[in-house]
Design a protein around this motif. Structure first.
Motif, short mmCIF file in Angstrom:
data_model
loop_
_atom_site.label_atom_id
_atom_site.label_comp_id
_atom_site.label_asym_id
_atom_site.label_seq_id
_atom_site.Cartn_x
_atom_site.Cartn_y
_atom_site.Cartn_z
N ASN A 109 -15.26 -2.69 1.27
CA ASN A 109 -14.50 -1.50 0.91
C ASN A 109 -14.78 -1.13 -0.55
N ARG A 110 -13.86 -0.42 -1.17
CA ARG A 110 -14.14 0.21 -2.46
C ARG A 110 -13.51 -0.52 -3.64
N LEU A 111 -14.25 -0.52 -4.75
CA LEU A 111 -13.74 -0.94 -6.05
C LEU A 111 -13.81 0.27 -6.97
N ALA A 112 -12.68 0.66 -7.55
CA ALA A 112 -12.63 1.85 -8.40
C ALA A 112 -13.56 1.70 -9.59
N GLY A 160 0.58 -1.58 12.52
CA GLY A 160 0.92 -1.47 11.12
C GLY A 160 1.97 -0.40 10.91
N ASP A 161 3.00 -0.72 10.14
CA ASP A 161 4.09 0.22 9.89
C ASP A 161 3.84 1.10 8.67
N ALA A 162 2.77 0.80 7.90
CA ALA A 162 2.50 1.55 6.68
C ALA A 162 1.00 1.64 6.45
N TYR A 163 0.61 2.52 5.56
CA TYR A 163 -0.79 2.65 5.16
C TYR A 163 -0.85 2.89 3.66
N THR A 164 -2.06 2.85 3.09
CA THR A 164 -2.23 3.05 1.65
C THR A 164 -2.94 4.38 1.40
N ILE A 182 -10.02 6.06 -3.25
CA ILE A 182 -9.45 4.85 -3.84
C ILE A 182 -7.93 4.88 -3.63
N PRO A 183 -7.32 3.77 -3.17
CA PRO A 183 -5.87 3.76 -2.99
C PRO A 183 -5.12 4.13 -4.27
N THR A 184 -4.05 4.89 -4.10
CA THR A 184 -3.23 5.29 -5.24
C THR A 184 -2.31 4.18 -5.71
N GLY A 185 -2.16 3.13 -4.89
CA GLY A 185 -1.23 2.05 -5.18
C GLY A 185 0.05 2.14 -4.38
N GLU A 186 0.26 3.30 -3.75
CA GLU A 186 1.45 3.47 -2.92
C GLU A 186 1.27 2.78 -1.56
N ILE A 187 2.38 2.38 -0.98
CA ILE A 187 2.41 1.90 0.40
C ILE A 187 3.39 2.81 1.14
N PHE A 242 -6.68 -5.34 1.15
CA PHE A 242 -6.56 -3.92 0.86
C PHE A 242 -7.71 -3.49 -0.07
N PRO A 243 -8.17 -2.25 0.06
CA PRO A 243 -9.23 -1.76 -0.83
C PRO A 243 -8.80 -1.84 -2.29
N ASP A 244 -9.76 -2.15 -3.17
CA ASP A 244 -9.53 -2.16 -4.62
C ASP A 244 -8.46 -3.16 -5.04
#
Length: 383
Positions: free
Chosen positions: A102-105, A221-225, A232-237, A343-345
């Motif tokens: 996956n991704r690294l910012a 899964g009950d949530a996503y990022t 790139i994930p914002t950090g939110e779940i 999780f990514p990043d």
């Protein structure tokens, strides 16, 4: 004269042993890289109609024949028609991805106060370990049996900017009862970060059969990022309830993709290319993380893993320029990818627990992924 006869017999015995070993391993040569390295395939059987072909380039799942509801086997994974096509335009068909999947910012991470830079190969970010990740090297075969093969690669210290000499093995096993297990293991000689996964493009109706968007997907899964404009994930779940990311009950993959313009997150990646939160940390034991049913063929695939995240990609960038193994062009939505992983990043995201990505000397990273294939006919019969 006796020595000559004995020598001939020994030679013949050696040839027979070699032939028997070859038959047991079913190894073949796909071709060679521009550097002259031989690329092989190994074919595995479970004795009940399931057959897997592994490529030493990228330790890839090159083909997987699985029976449909009528018992007719069919290859359910996508792949290039030729080795040259793979070398000229690699698209991660069936390969291991890493050192960091996956991704690294911005291709950056910090470990023990030291900053590291990985090559950028996805806009401003690093994807799947950089420009020359584990998917682009030819692996050594260390074991090949009729139903199991183990491949190994040693990534030197500093490879693609990552610290530590990383020794990685990939083991493919047909366990019977329609089960394929892939196990990745890694050790290091100095602290590093590791996240490995498999990147098979699946179409349960069969490779080259057209769109996979009517196949029904369940993700536990009950949530996503959510992601930013560079994925790139914002950090939110974020909870999936009430969103197009809710796959807790089976639904066709493409149901909401066609209306991607109505959901900004889908518009960013032309469809799904997101991480689902299966759990906040690695599970104590493997559990089903996703299930896919193809109404056309009746095939059902259950995906079992202990990883906290599941990256789901809906084949958004297949653009009709790739010729597949059966000679058909692959178009958008002709396959899906499910990648159990961190999780990514993760190394850069405080809310994701960066320590989960760390591997120290004396420890072993393990990601075991299990695919169990049945049919809806089996389910109707209570099997």
């Amino acid at each position: 004269m006796g020595n000559v006869v004995r020598g001939a017999m020994l030679c013949a015995a050696g040839l027979l042993a070699t032939s028997a070993a070859a038959d047991a391993q079913e190894r073949a040569v796909l071709g060679t890289t521009p550097e002259g390295t031989k690329v092989e395939t190994i074919t595995l059987h479970d004795g009940h109609g399931m057959q897997a072909t592994i490529s030493t380039l990228g330790a890839a799942l090159h083909a997987l024949d699985v029976p449909d509801r009528n018992g007719k086997p069919g290859d359910v994974v996508l792949g290039d028609a030729t080795l040259k096509a793979t070398l000229d335009n690699p698209q991660y068909f069936g390969v291991i991805v890493g050192r960091f999947a996956n991704r690294l910012a911005k291709g950056r991470f910090t470990l023990d106060g030291h900053a590291y830079q990985v090559p950028l190969n996805d806009g401003p970010n690093s994807l799947h370990g950089g420009k020359q990740g584990l998917d682009k090297v030819v692996w050594d075969v260390v074991e090949a049996k009729p139903d199991r093969a183990t491949l190994r690669h040693v990534s030197p210290d500093g490879d693609q900017g990552f610290p530590g000499k990383l020794t990685v093995t990939a083991t493919y096993t047909l366990e019977g009862n329609g089960t394929l297990a892939i196990e990745y293991r890694a050790t290091t000689d100095k602290p590093t970060v590791v996240n490995l996964s498999n990147h098979t493009y699946w179409n349960l109706a069969g490779e080259g059969s057209g769109s996979a968007m009517d196949q029904e997907l369940t993700i536990h899964g009950d949530a996503y990022t959510p992601v930013d404009a560079t994925l790139i994930p914002t950090g939110e779940i974020t909870p999936v309830a009430g969103t197009v990311f809710d796959f807790r009950s089976p639904k066709p993959i493409g149901r909401d993709v066609r209306d991607a313009g109505k959901e900004p997150q889908l518009a960013l990646g032309r469809g799904y290319d997101h991480n689902w939160v299966i759990s906040k940390t690695r599970a104590a034991k493997p559990r089903e993380v996703a299930r896919v049913h193809d109404p056309k063929s009746g095939r059902v695939m259950s995906l079992v893993s202990d990883q906290p995240g599941l990256q789901f990609y809906s084949g958004n960038f297949l653009d009709g320029t790739t010729v597949g193994k059966s000679g058909h062009l692959y178009r958008q939505g002709d396959a899906f990818v499910l990648e159990p992983q961190l999780f990514p990043d993760t190394p850069n995201q405080a809310s994701f627990g960066p320590a989960a990505a760390r591997l120290d000397p004396g420890k072993t990273y393990v990601n075991r992924i299990v695919y169990r294939f049945t049919t809806d006919k089996d389910a109707a019969a209570g099997r």
